[in-house]
Design an enzyme around this catalytic site. Sequence first.
Site, PDB file in Angstrom:
ATOM      1  N   LYS A  43      -6.914  14.553  18.800  1.00 32.70           N
ATOM      2  CA  LYS A  43      -7.127  13.409  17.934  1.00 32.70           C
ATOM      3  C   LYS A  43      -7.357  12.093  18.672  1.00 32.70           C
ATOM      4  O   LYS A  43      -7.771  11.111  18.077  1.00 32.70           O
ATOM      5  CB  LYS A  43      -5.965  13.250  16.928  1.00 32.70           C
ATOM      6  CG  LYS A  43      -5.618  14.495  16.155  1.00 32.70           C
ATOM      7  CD  LYS A  43      -6.788  15.200  15.492  1.00 32.70           C
ATOM      8  CE  LYS A  43      -7.404  14.461  14.340  1.00 32.70           C
ATOM      9  NZ  LYS A  43      -7.025  14.972  13.040  1.00 32.70           N
ATOM     10  N   SER A 284      -0.594  25.036  16.127  1.00 40.16           N
ATOM     11  CA  SER A 284      -1.967  25.303  15.654  1.00 40.16           C
ATOM     12  C   SER A 284      -2.790  25.948  16.762  1.00 40.16           C
ATOM     13  O   SER A 284      -3.762  26.652  16.489  1.00 40.16           O
ATOM     14  CB  SER A 284      -2.630  24.031  15.115  1.00 40.16           C
ATOM     15  OG  SER A 284      -2.965  23.144  16.162  1.00 40.16           O
TER      16      SER A 284
HETATM   17  N1  PMP Z   1      -4.119  20.925  15.167  1.00 39.26           N
HETATM   18  C1  PMP Z   1      -3.367  19.838  15.262  1.00 39.26           C
HETATM   19  C2  PMP Z   1      -2.032  19.935  15.967  1.00 39.26           C
HETATM   20  C3  PMP Z   1      -3.789  18.628  14.703  1.00 39.26           C
HETATM   21  O1  PMP Z   1      -3.002  17.538  14.783  1.00 39.26           O
HETATM   22  C4  PMP Z   1      -5.040  18.584  14.035  1.00 39.26           C
HETATM   23  C5  PMP Z   1      -5.495  17.300  13.414  1.00 39.26           C
HETATM   24  N2  PMP Z   1      -4.972  17.047  12.137  1.00 39.26           N
HETATM   25  C6  PMP Z   1      -5.811  19.746  13.955  1.00 39.26           C
HETATM   26  C7  PMP Z   1      -5.322  20.898  14.542  1.00 39.26           C
HETATM   27  C8  PMP Z   1      -7.136  19.796  13.206  1.00 39.26           C
HETATM   28  O2  PMP Z   1      -8.148  18.949  13.698  1.00 39.26           O
HETATM   29  P1  PMP Z   1      -9.153  18.239  12.726  1.00 39.26           P
HETATM   30  O3  PMP Z   1      -8.445  17.141  11.995  1.00 39.26           O
HETATM   31  O4  PMP Z   1     -10.238  17.697  13.586  1.00 39.26           O
HETATM   32  O5  PMP Z   1      -9.664  19.244  11.739  1.00 39.26           O
END
Ligand code: PMP
Length: 498
Positions: A43, A284
């Site tokens: 991010k 994630s």
């Molecule tokens: N994994 C984590 C730990 C995140 O903080 C985010 C962002 N919200 C994402 C995945 C997904 O990324 P994006 O917002 O670009 O879809």
Amino acid sequence: MARYDSILETIGRTPLVRLDTFASPGVNLYAKVEAFNPMGSVKDRMALAIIEQAERSGELRPGQTVIEATSGNTGIGLAMVCARKGYPLVVTMAESFSVERRKLLRYLGARVVLTPASEKGTGMLAKAIELAETHGYFLCRQFENEANAEVHSRTTAREILDDFRGEVLDCWVSGFGTGGTLKGVARALKQADPATRVVVAEPDNARLLGSGLVQLRHAGGVPASHPSFRPHLMQGWSPDFISRLTEEALAAGLVDELVPVAGSEALRLARELARREGIFVGISSGATLAAALDVARRSPPGSNIVCMLPDTGERYLSTPLFEGIGEQMNDEELALSRSTPGYRFDTVPAATRQPQAERGERVELDAEAERCVDGIVAAEPVVMFALEWCEFCWSVRKLFARLGIEYRSLDLDSVAYQADDLGGRIRAVLAERTGARTIPQIFIGGEHVGGCSELFDAWRDGRLRARLEACSIDYRGDVDLDPYDLLPGWLHPRTATA
Ligand code: PMP
């Protein structure tokens, strides 16, 4: 190596790392490790892009407050960017996200407004809009801001394409939160090679995309909570609505396949990445790897697969990812400790050298140090002879602060008392006067109370109150606390040797 004019220039250019211990035979599986960004997540890219785009468009004025609803990583990236660029930052966040995130944000100078977990992602978004409208803040709108997708086309995808120059990239795997990574990267990869497959992972118990149900919106475009949402483990993934950027990626036909991932698999694979590859990432990331392994199993030898690992594992110390990772020694570690004779908790330490006085030798006391001790003890109602950074001394300071007691602290190892070893000479006088060899030593109304434990015991059994009252020293009588709770865990008498 390079020199940079600011930390912001170090965002991006993250490495692609081969995951040899995971891939099916013959399949080339790579991870894009976004933890290499300065604040440890993907991010950071978006935070810089949104702020710089708003600066260019004039939407963000110098010194204006920035606000955003975020599960943490966006806020942490924004906090870095805002710190460097001089914008105040407010973050709204559901109380259910890990406390590390809140603390990091506040550490970086942001203010964090928590929203009830029951109101989910839609609640924290609605609160950010409310605060922005009321106070005239710049709202980042990461879930719909095209700058969020654009930066991923311009940087993340470009980096992957450069790293695969002259080779075919068969498949790219990602989850989605805002969908910025998804829309931006998928668009650029497909533009370079329409045959590259885009696989999108989502929690198996919250299949917002897999359900096929469209996202409903209230007036003004504010999303309604999606009926397929259930609380899930993958912080940063699938909020309780499908964002505009995600909808756009789907509408543009950028998504070839949806893969559901179980929370338990996400945890297992995040841990395996740490233990088998030495790659320390968040939940994630484990989830994205689960989806990538599913693809790898179905791929012919020679396939090139890239999966995103969005953030660092340090953000999850208080979450289920670290469940079972203890603070105290476990049985195996205790057995290891007991396998050699020294430095153990279950044997008495070797006798320390007896003090001179106890050995019956005459101790030469220093006249200046004696005057110093006697003078201050007579002149000040509450005196602590302390060491600057000793945990016991800090705990006594905390107790005095909680009780509102004013005191004078002589820090015997501070620079001021190191000259001519005045601190050491005072310690010798104290040892002689009190019979105690430890620091801190506390005097109230000219009388010696004792060290940290004696002071804490005196508060517990009421003697401290009596002494303060007898000496007419102000303190907060309504405070109810066990002073031993002020000690760090490893000094706590009830747990120190556990
Ligand atoms: N994994 C984590 C730990 C995140 O903080 C985010 C962002 N919200 C994402 C995945 C997904 O990324 P994006 O917002 O670009 O879809």
